[in-house]
Design an enzyme around this catalytic site. Structure first.
Site, PDB file in Angstrom:
ATOM      1  N   HIS A   1      37.529  36.115  37.752  1.00  0.00           N
ATOM      2  CA  HIS A   1      38.780  36.394  38.464  1.00  0.00           C
ATOM      3  C   HIS A   1      38.551  37.431  39.557  1.00  0.00           C
ATOM      4  CE1 HIS A   1      40.165  34.765  34.590  1.00  0.00           C
ATOM      5  NE2 HIS A   1      41.226  34.359  35.243  1.00  0.00           N
TER       6      HIS A   1
ATOM      7  N   ASP B   1      39.338  32.937  40.082  1.00  0.00           N
ATOM      8  CA  ASP B   1      40.760  32.623  39.947  1.00  0.00           C
ATOM      9  C   ASP B   1      41.711  33.753  40.339  1.00  0.00           C
ATOM     10  OD1 ASP B   1      39.800  30.273  38.847  1.00  0.00           O
ATOM     11  OD2 ASP B   1      41.189  30.290  37.154  1.00  0.00           O
TER      12      ASP B   1
END
Length: 257
Positions: free
Chosen positions: A225, A78
């Site tokens: 992430h 992400d």
């Protein structure tokens, strides 16, 4: 990304997106009924690539399952792309022979189109993570939600060279019935997660690996992430956890659509 994350990253992204938001407020005519022109404002011209790819509505419920079945794992990445960390994540995934789903922020995709294209070229899938990563989207108007989702769709598609996002992940899980239906009507399956490594809190690679090992039985979709901060711990965790998942007999796939 969980809602308990600090606000600094969101604030920077929101500031970067102010021009987009202001313009959208004045000129955007995006609506949930925009299927008839493929999610573009009236009068805009689609690229040949877009014209060749009709949008098919997908299910609006939040996906967690893997297309590889009960022993499938979905690695999701992400908040990028990021010029420092995304290339390193891509190299690691290529070395391990793993495909992932990259949930991209619209302003980041617009800033680093070559990285978006690199993600696509390596066989990974794209996911829309809104224009500015506003984790309070579920408290905002439908017009705001529409701008955040559909302007990000436009940014990511342009940056990729015409490849559309196949999923929509609400920042912090801030889905609404409206946002889910809107995304689905544009061919983006709402995407959740089952295992949150909390790498944005920098708990240490060993803690992240332990979280995956402990919680993978809860479901196949794992959240990491590649932006929003320093990600060396994420890389270290991936280096350890990907081979471990293979050893346990898991197969890497994509979220169901």
């Amino acid at each position: 990304m969980g809602k308990h994350k600090g606000r600094a990253w969101h604030s920077r992204l929101l500031a970067a997106a102010l021009g987009v938001t202001a313009l959208a407020a004045a000129t955007s005519v995006w609506t949930a009924q925009a299927d008839t022109n493929g999610g573009r404002p009236s009068g805009s011209v689609a690229s040949p690539d877009e014209r060749d790819r009709p949008v098919a509505k997908v299910a609006a419920d939040i996906a967690h399952a893997s297309d590889r079945g009960a022993r499938g794992v979905n690695i999701t990445i992400d908040d990028g792309p990021d010029p420092v960390w995304t290339p390193q994540v891509l190299r690691l995934l290529k070395d391990e022979g793993v495909k992932a789903t990259f949930c991209m922020v619209g302003t980041q995709a617009r800033a680093y189109p070559d990285l978006v294209k690199a993600v696509v070229a390596d066989g990974h899938r794209l996911c829309n993570h809104t224009v500015s990563h506003d984790t309070t989207m579920d408290t905002k108007s439908e017009a705001y939600q529409s701008q955040q989702i559909l302007d990000a769709e436009r940014m990511i598609t342009k940056a990729s060279g015409g490849v559309r996002s196949q999923y929509y992940r609400a920042p912090g899980g801030a889905f609404t019935p409206y946002s889910r239906q809107l995304a689905a009507s544009h061919g983006m399956r709402p995407l959740g997660w089952n295992v949150d490594t909390k790498d944005f809190e920098h708990p240490g690679a060993a803690t992240m690996v332990a979280t995956v090992k402990r919680e993978i039985s809860n479901g196949p979709t794992v959240l990491f992430h590649d932006a929003g901060g320093e990600r060396s711990q994420t890389l270290a965790a991936l280096r350890e956890v990907l081979p471990w998942l293979k050893e346990q007999g898991y197969a890497f796939g994509f979220p169901v659509r």
